[in-house]
Design an enzyme around this catalytic site. Structure first.
Site, PDB file in Angstrom:
ATOM      1  N   SER A 104      -0.544  -0.213   1.941  1.00 26.42           N
ATOM      2  CA  SER A 104      -0.234  -0.285   3.184  1.00 26.42           C
ATOM      3  C   SER A 104      -0.918   0.849   3.488  1.00 26.42           C
ATOM      4  CB  SER A 104       1.242  -0.040   3.472  1.00 26.42           C
ATOM      5  OG  SER A 104       1.730  -0.382   4.757  1.00 26.42           O
ATOM      6  N   ASP A 248      -2.884  -2.767   5.461  1.00 29.20           N
ATOM      7  CA  ASP A 248      -2.495  -4.139   5.174  1.00 29.20           C
ATOM      8  C   ASP A 248      -2.113  -4.753   6.399  1.00 29.20           C
ATOM      9  OD1 ASP A 248       0.175  -3.134   5.501  1.00 29.20           O
ATOM     10  OD2 ASP A 248       0.943  -4.296   3.945  1.00 29.20           O
TER      11      ASP A 248
END
Length: 452
Positions: A104, A248
């Site tokens: 992420s 992401d």
């Protein structure tokens, strides 16, 4: 061993904490738990596997694919795509599970493994615990039940995945974006191709930054955790707004035409009013976490909307939404879930819906976001304390009561033990920043004294 799964999958430094061996073993365990351990009752399980552009994602993907195929799961590799795209494809393709390799917003050396169950939904705690239990059982000696011959999984590439995800986003967009100039900061991440493409197809004039991933530059001084470049680009190009994703692309933050930041709370407020107008904000309710700004709650109350708050983490927001059928929820950090169109936070979808609201109303984002006033918020991390006693210390409870009495109805106090570190987070909101700092400082001292 400690619990492998954190608040969003398994995460760590790639090739140190998160090794190929761990990725392979967890994937086999996930296959046994989520895909019914191979070919029971003639069912041939299927998995969707995607990743962000991190260099380490290449070897970790190979390990995950090998583990799944060795457990009898057919694998569709969709390549570099956002996390919400992998979740969407897991559901759309009828897969038994999905796997996303990403850390992420973390720095490049980190990576992570996120699993999705059938339908593209994040795993409940009990499923994660079962996967860990199966993994640990076989790591310490019990042999895997391995298929052979025609029973092993087959591996293929699903090149249509990106286009399928784009079509889905365009289909759910309530109106076009013609006439808007938008700067997109893709964080050199997983949405670097699909996000600019879908905004262009929706009619916007697009300027991109942070959209040249090389495997090493993800989140490096750009994206939703570093908004400076986006603010400058919006001003330089005279854009109507800017949108920032993380590595992401499951989160979205924004910048208005003046370069001012629009956070997740403000985005939720703007979307909530638009959804209510269209009659799709079920029960006039928004779900958010306890970290949402008090100004967000006050704004919703003023507009006749209801706020339900959960523990910190988009997974808990999602659980509340699914249990009661609510349509909109999210976090201040930019994780926004529109449950009618996504099973998880989707930064690209959020950005599209925010821009669509600007186009629909003809109003500036700054004007729309002004529906809520962010109260000053002070956060202090207090390290090296016994965080387990936060809720049981009488001295600390008395200090919190004193602070709440000082703040009255115009402020708020939140003490929260960290989920990953030996520290307690002290958060204070107040109408006045000096008061917030003063109260937060006294509470931090109280935490040190009571729990040190």
């Amino acid at each position: 061993m400690g619990r492998l799964f954190g608040t969003d999958g398994v995460r760590g430094v790639a090739n140190a904490d998160l090794t190929a061996e761990l990725a392979l073993g967890l994937s086999v365990a996930a296959a046994h738990v989520l895909a019914e351990a191979g070919t029971f009752a003639g069912h041939r399980p299927k998995a969707v596997v995607g990743r962000d552009p991190r260099a380490s994602g290449e070897f970790l993907e190979a390990a995950v694919v090998a583990g799944l195929a060795s457990a009898g799961v057919d694998v569709l590799r969709v390549g570099v795509l956002p996390t919400p795209a992998v979740a969407h494809l897991t559901g759309a393709l009828g897969a038994d599970l999905g796997v996303m390799l990403s850390a992420s917003h973390n720095a490049m050396p980190d990576n992570g493994i996120k699993f999705f169950a059938r339908g593209g939904h994040k795993l409940a705690d009990e499923l994660e615990d079962r996967i860990e239990s199966v993994y640990e059982e076989h790591r310490t000696g019990a042999p895997w039940d391995r298929p052979t011959g025609a029973g092993v999984g087959r591996v293929g590439t699903y090149e249509e995945g990106g286009e399928q995800y784009l079509a889905h986003l365009l289909q759910v967009l309530p109106n076009r974006l013609d006439g808007l100039r938008i700067v997109l900061d893709e964080a050199h991440g997983a949405a670097s191709h699909v996000s600019p493409e879908v905004f262009r197809r929706a009619g916007a004039e697009v300027v991109t930054i942070g959209a040249e991933p090389d495997g090493l530059n993800i989140n490096d001084g750009c994206g939703s955790t570093h908004l400076g470049l986006l603010k400058a680009a919006v001003l330089e190009h005279g854009a109507d707004l800017g949108i920032a994703h993380d590595g992401d692309a499951d989160r979205c933050l924004a910048v208005d035409h003046t370069g001012a930041e629009v956070d997740g709370d403000q985005i939720l407020a703007v979307l909530a009013l638009g959804m209510r107008e269209r009659g799709v904000l079920r029960e006039d309710t928004v779900v958010a976490t306890v970290m949402s700004n008090l100004g967000f709650k006050l704004a919703l109350e003023r507009e006749g909307l209801r706020l339900l708050q959960t523990a910190v983490g988009d997974r808990y927001v999602l659980e509340e939404m699914k249990e009661h059928g609510f349509a909109l929820g999210g976090e201040q950090s930019g994780h926004v879930i529109v449950l009618d169109h996504a099973t998880t936070g989707d930064g690209t979808l959020t950005g599209l819906l925010l821009a669509a609201r600007v186009a629909e109303t003809g109003r500036r984002l700054a004007d729309l976001a002004a529906v809520m006033e962010r109260l000053p918020q002070v956060l202090i991390n207090v390290p090296d304390v016994d965080k387990a006693r936060v809720t049981t210390s009488a001295d600390l409870a008395a200090a919190v009561s004193d602070a709440e009495r000082v703040l009255g109805t115009t402020g708020r106090v939140l003490l929260r033990p960290s989920g990953t570190e030996p520290l307690v987070r002290v958060m204070v909101e107040a109408a006045d920043i000096d008061q917030a700092r003063s109260v937060a400082g006294r509470l931090a001292d109280a935490v040190k004294s009571a729990l040190g």
